[in-house]
Design an enzyme around this catalytic site. Structure first.
Site, PDB file in Angstrom:
ATOM      1  N   ASP A  63      -7.725   2.523   2.478  1.00 46.29           N
ATOM      2  CA  ASP A  63      -7.978   1.740   1.280  1.00 46.29           C
ATOM      3  C   ASP A  63      -9.283   0.982   1.489  1.00 46.29           C
ATOM      4  OD1 ASP A  63      -7.488   0.486  -1.196  1.00 46.29           O
ATOM      5  OD2 ASP A  63      -6.611  -1.238  -0.179  1.00 46.29           O
ATOM      6  N   ASP A  94      -3.162  -2.146   2.161  1.00 43.83           N
ATOM      7  CA  ASP A  94      -2.557  -3.475   2.139  1.00 43.83           C
ATOM      8  C   ASP A  94      -1.759  -3.741   0.867  1.00 43.83           C
ATOM      9  OD1 ASP A  94      -4.661  -3.581   0.390  1.00 43.83           O
ATOM     10  OD2 ASP A  94      -5.518  -5.446   1.153  1.00 43.83           O
ATOM     11  N   ASP A 112      -0.284   1.285  -2.005  1.00 43.36           N
ATOM     12  CA  ASP A 112      -0.537   2.131  -0.841  1.00 43.36           C
ATOM     13  C   ASP A 112       0.755   2.579  -0.146  1.00 43.36           C
ATOM     14  OD1 ASP A 112      -3.373   1.782  -1.046  1.00 43.36           O
ATOM     15  OD2 ASP A 112      -3.151  -0.185  -0.122  1.00 43.36           O
TER      16      ASP A 112
END
Length: 894
Positions: free
Chosen positions: A331, A634, A638
């Site tokens: 990410d 985070d 995700d």
């Protein structure tokens, strides 16, 4: 109460949504709300069924290596050696306890998501506003939102006043999303649905009114919840290899034991009891009962080392799996970047200023053409910073050693810019304010300067300010005719670099007015300059990506942010170059079938505007291409991809609870560079496991060969089953365990990752296994037969045979310390003190085995003279030299 599938709520006008939900702005009646609640169920995520504690514990015994251990325990029990049985059973139980405690459960990931939901909400019922528990909300309810609220369900906004909602957990965007009541396109992604507010997100500013369109499992966060529950987790490369290896080993051991019984009875006419005892002895010798324990201990040591590097491992095998990773999917927001907006560029007619430092800490410098500036000497810069600092309602302060922002992240970046320049807004007196509204996209204040001058200070979107300015602050400090084309070129340049651009304008007021209206901004405003703001890359992450590339590992960025921002960050981080880096958006992913996606993920390293399903599909497609995937993130968006990946890595500080529970590894410092260190640790662990296997199997093979050859050739058994058990036990708890402490071999991060599916034992090491087994086993048999021929008592000859096996294995340990490097190097001889400690402990145990009367009677041994130790030492030294020659010949070491 479900919406028609053809036209989602975000694509309908608010009156159409109300009509479809059979609701109005006065709210539902109590009776209607109760009816709908009975129909749709409570507004909460369902708790999944959980296995019982006993089932979760005993599933850790379902492993063929554990079965082999239990067979070994049964054999020792049959022999009447209950202490040894207890030791083996103890290893099995400890292994199960470690797995039970450390392995994360999908149910815990779902529980983490449930914690994100709001506890209460302000809802209109019977025409009156009331506070109720959020789980009592139903579709059609009218809900009010204000700053600081957590959105209680999915809402279609009916009104929005300066409403901004923090949606990074769902979208990955760095800044809060501006909301309005206007519909958007039906195919708009989550991050572009500006008329929707989603359950679990946080209201950052403003207020709003909305109608609930979905509750509980039907919300966006509920959909992610189902994704996590449905995602299949894959076996790790280690567990797949060990399972296959264990099956093959089991077949070989059982087959050879049966052959021994057949040959012993059919060819040599041995008594059935004697042959059966020999077969048991062979099984005890050949079964590497210490291997599961060594595997667990090696992984546990790796976990401890990882913890010292701020990587908390929740699943033992995850550390080793990192060592075989071929792709790291990351990410962007909060992982590769700091998730702290930072002013990077300031552009005025006097020049283009660069700002150093990252985050909200006021640490950094402002330079012009490489020279540090003094704010008092740069009137243009002073004028711009005055605007962005005074027309600003956000505060930045240090809290427990961390600089934190209270308010808008973008305004926090501007406040920090002012601190870096040494500017203070405290002496300015504010008289009036036009607050930021998403419709206007600017904020204005009427304020007095410390010198007593009254000015209108305006900051906001560059296009809106350019529309309101006819003049600009020229290079000589006087107003000049606005050169709009110049400023638009600068805006485009900054935007292409992935920066968010804000503009500043001002004008003096000399009529003593105390109020400020929109009309006051329509004339006389002077354009001052631009500020380029970015969520900056972590400097240590840039180096970590370079290290990953050097180790043959590709890094792919998967983000919900815009394509231009993602591409700019990707170039700056070294994921690719401006010429080669290609960005694929969520819309393109949506249009691709699974086969096309496999080609896309092979060629592209940046994915923007992605949803949780997109991230999950990307990881699955990479795995279909044969890649071993680590996924970092985070946000709750995700979590499904983290669960599916071979290794899920969550951020410990800014990560949501759902993400942490879905991951195998949690980074306590949110530092991407910890992943690079984890990969190195994983490779070291795999090397050490391979060394342990290459040590244990040949030594077990040598012991098994002694028993097998004795029966096949009709010889007296050189060892009894209990003596073999002694050798297995002392070697496993001393020599084999020492290999778990081996440091990384030289150049470990300069070699490519091992190919998925590569067997633990390749042709070279199978040859080594055979050579060592024959050398150790053959030397033991030869020594035993020679001593018997010289008239030595059988107890003495067997004691020497045990010593020969133990000493030969101690010498071979030094060969096994390095897979492809010669052990005849003084600089590497003392790099692992555990090896020398293990050899010393083994020597003391062997002295007790030979000389203590209790041990003599228990194991059938007898004391030896000094000369009886020389033969085993000579054999061990010879085996060490032969194996070093084999390394040079087969592997080509120097």
């Amino acid at each position: 109460m479900n919406q028609p599938r053809r036209t989602p709520p975000h694509a309908q006008r608010s009156d159409q949504v109300l009509e479809a939900l059979q609701a109005d702005s006065h709210g539902l009646t109590t009776q209607e709300a109760a009816r709908r609640l009975a129909e749709t169920g409570p507004n909460r995520l369902p708790a999944p069924p959980r296995d019982s504690l006993l089932k979760r514990f005993f599933k850790h015994f379902h492993d063929i290596l554990i079965y082999i251990l239990l067979i070994a325990a049964g054999i020792t029990a049959l022999l009447g050696h209950w202490i040894d049985t207890g030791v083996i059973v103890g290893v099995v139980v400890i292994n199960a306890i470690i797995g039970f405690i450390q392995e994360g459960k999908a149910e815990e990931a779902l529980a983490g998501i449930r914690k994100m939901l709001s506890a209460s909400a302000q809802v209109r019922r019977q025409g009156e506003w009331t506070q109720i528990d959020a789980d009592g909300l139903v579709p059609g309810d009218i809900v009010r939102l204000k700053s600081g609220d957590r959105v209680p369900a999915d809402l279609r906004l009916l009104e929005a006043t300066n409403l901004r909602i923090e949606e990074s957990a769902l979208t990955g965007e760095s800044v809060p999303s501006d909301k309005s009541a206007d519909p958007v396109a039906a195919d708009a992604g989550i991050g572009d649905r500006f008329c929707m507010a989603y359950s679990g997100t946080l209201v950052a500013a403003g207020r709003g009114l909305g109608v609930i369109t979905a509750t509980g499992p039907n919300t966006e966060i509920g959909r992610i919840n189902r994704l996590i529950a449905e995602v299949e987790t894959l076996q790790t490369p280690l567990t797949r290899q060990m399972a296959q290896f264990s099956k093959q080993l089991s077949v070989v051991i059982v087959g050879l034991a049966a052959l021994m019984v057949a040959v012993g009875i059919g060819l040599h006419a041995f008594p059935l009891g004697e042959v059966f005892l020999a077969a048991i002895g062979f099984a005890v010798a050949a079964i590497p009962e210490g291997l599961p324990a060594i595997l667990t201990i090696t992984l546990a040591l790796g976990v401890q080392r990882m913890a010292r590097c701020n990587a908390i491992t929740r699943k033992l095998t995850a550390v080793e799996t990192l060592g075989s990773v071929t792709v790291v999917c990351s990410d962007k927001t909060g992982t590769l970047t700091k998730n702290e907006m930072t002013a990077r560029h300031v552009i005025t007619r006097a020049g283009s200023y660069l700002v150093s430092g990252t985050g909200y800490a006021p640490q950094g410098q402002i330079t012009l053409d490489g020279q540090l500036i003094e704010l008092a000497e740069h009137a243009h810069l002073h004028a711009l910073i005055e605007v962005v600092a005074v027309a600003n309602d956000t505060h930045v302060a240090e809290d427990a050693g961390q600089w934190r922002v209270t308010g808008e992240p973008t305004e926090g970046a501007l406040r920090t810019l002012a601190h870096k320049a040494g500017f203070s807004a405290e002496r300015h007196t504010r008289h009036a304010t036009i607050p930021f509204e998403s419709v206007n996209k600017f904020m204005a204040t009427l304020a007095d300067t410390p010198a007593g001058l009254r000015r209108i200070l305006l900051k906001g979107a560059p296009d809106r300010l350019l529309d309101r300015c006819a003049e600009e602050l020229g290079a000589d400090g006087t107003p000049q005719t606005l050169d709009r084309a110049y400023w638009e070129r600068e805006i485009d340049r900054l935007s292409q670099e992935g920066l968010r651009v804000l503009a500043a304008a001002a004008r003096p007021i000399d009529d003593g007015r105390q109020h400020l209206g929109i009309d006051d901004l329509d004339s006389g405003m002077i354009f001052i300059g631009l500020v380029g703001i970015i969520d900056p890359p972590r400097p240590e992450a840039i180096q970590a990506i370079a290290s990953c590339h050097g180790a043959g590992i590709r890094v792919k960025m998967i983000t919900g942010d815009h394509a231009g921002t993602a591409r700019a960050i990707g170039i700056e981080m070294g994921i690719g170059t401006a010429d080669t880096l290609k960005v694929v958006t969520g819309t393109e992913l949506e249009a691709a079938d699974d086969e096309a996606l496999r080609h896309i993920v092979r060629d592209c390293d940046i994915f923007a505007r992605t949803s949780p399903e997109h991230k999950l599909r990307i990881v699955t497609a990479l795995q279909a291409n044969g890649e071993v995937v680590a996924m970092t993130g985070d946000g709750v968006n995700d979590a499904p991809a983290l669960k599916r990946a071979d290794v899920g890595v969550a951020m410990g500080i800014k990560g949501t609870e759902a993400t942490k529970e879905a991951a195998e590894i949690v980074l306590a410092d949110d530092n991407f560079s910890s992943i690079e260190r984890a990969v190195e640790e994983g490779r070291t662990i795999y090397d050490n496991l391979k060394k342990a296997i290459l040590f244990i199997l040949p030594t077990n093979g040598g012991q098994g060969f002694v028993m097998l050859a004795a029966v096949l050739f009709g010889l007296t058994l050189p060892l009894t089953p209990v003596q073999i058990l002694w050798v297995n036990m002392v070697v496993a708890i001393t020599l084999a365990m020492a290999l778990a402490f081996e440091p990384a071999e030289p150049g470990i991060m300069r070699r490519p990752p091992r190919k998925p599916g590569t067997p633990i034992l390749d042709r070279t090491f199978i040859i080594r296994l055979a050579i060592v087994s024959l050398l150790i086993g053959g030397a033991t048999i030869a020594m035993f037969e020679v001593e018997l021929a010289l008239g030595m008592p059988i107890d003495l000859a067997r004691t020497m045979a045990v010593n020969t096996l133990v000493v030969a294995q101690a010498f071979y340990l030094f060969n096994a310390r390095f897979l492809n490097t010669s052990s005849l190097r003084l600089d590497l001889l003392f790099t692992n003190r555990a090896v020398w400690l293990a050899v010393g402990v083994l020597f003391l145990l062997q002295l007790a085995f030979v000389y203590l009367p209790l041990m003599n009677s228990a194991f059938g041994t007898t004391p030896l003279a000094l000369r009886h130790w020389l033969v085993p030492l000579a054999i061990g030294g010879a085996i060490f030299l032969i194996m070093e020659m084999e390394k040079r010949w087969l592997v080509g070491t120097g």
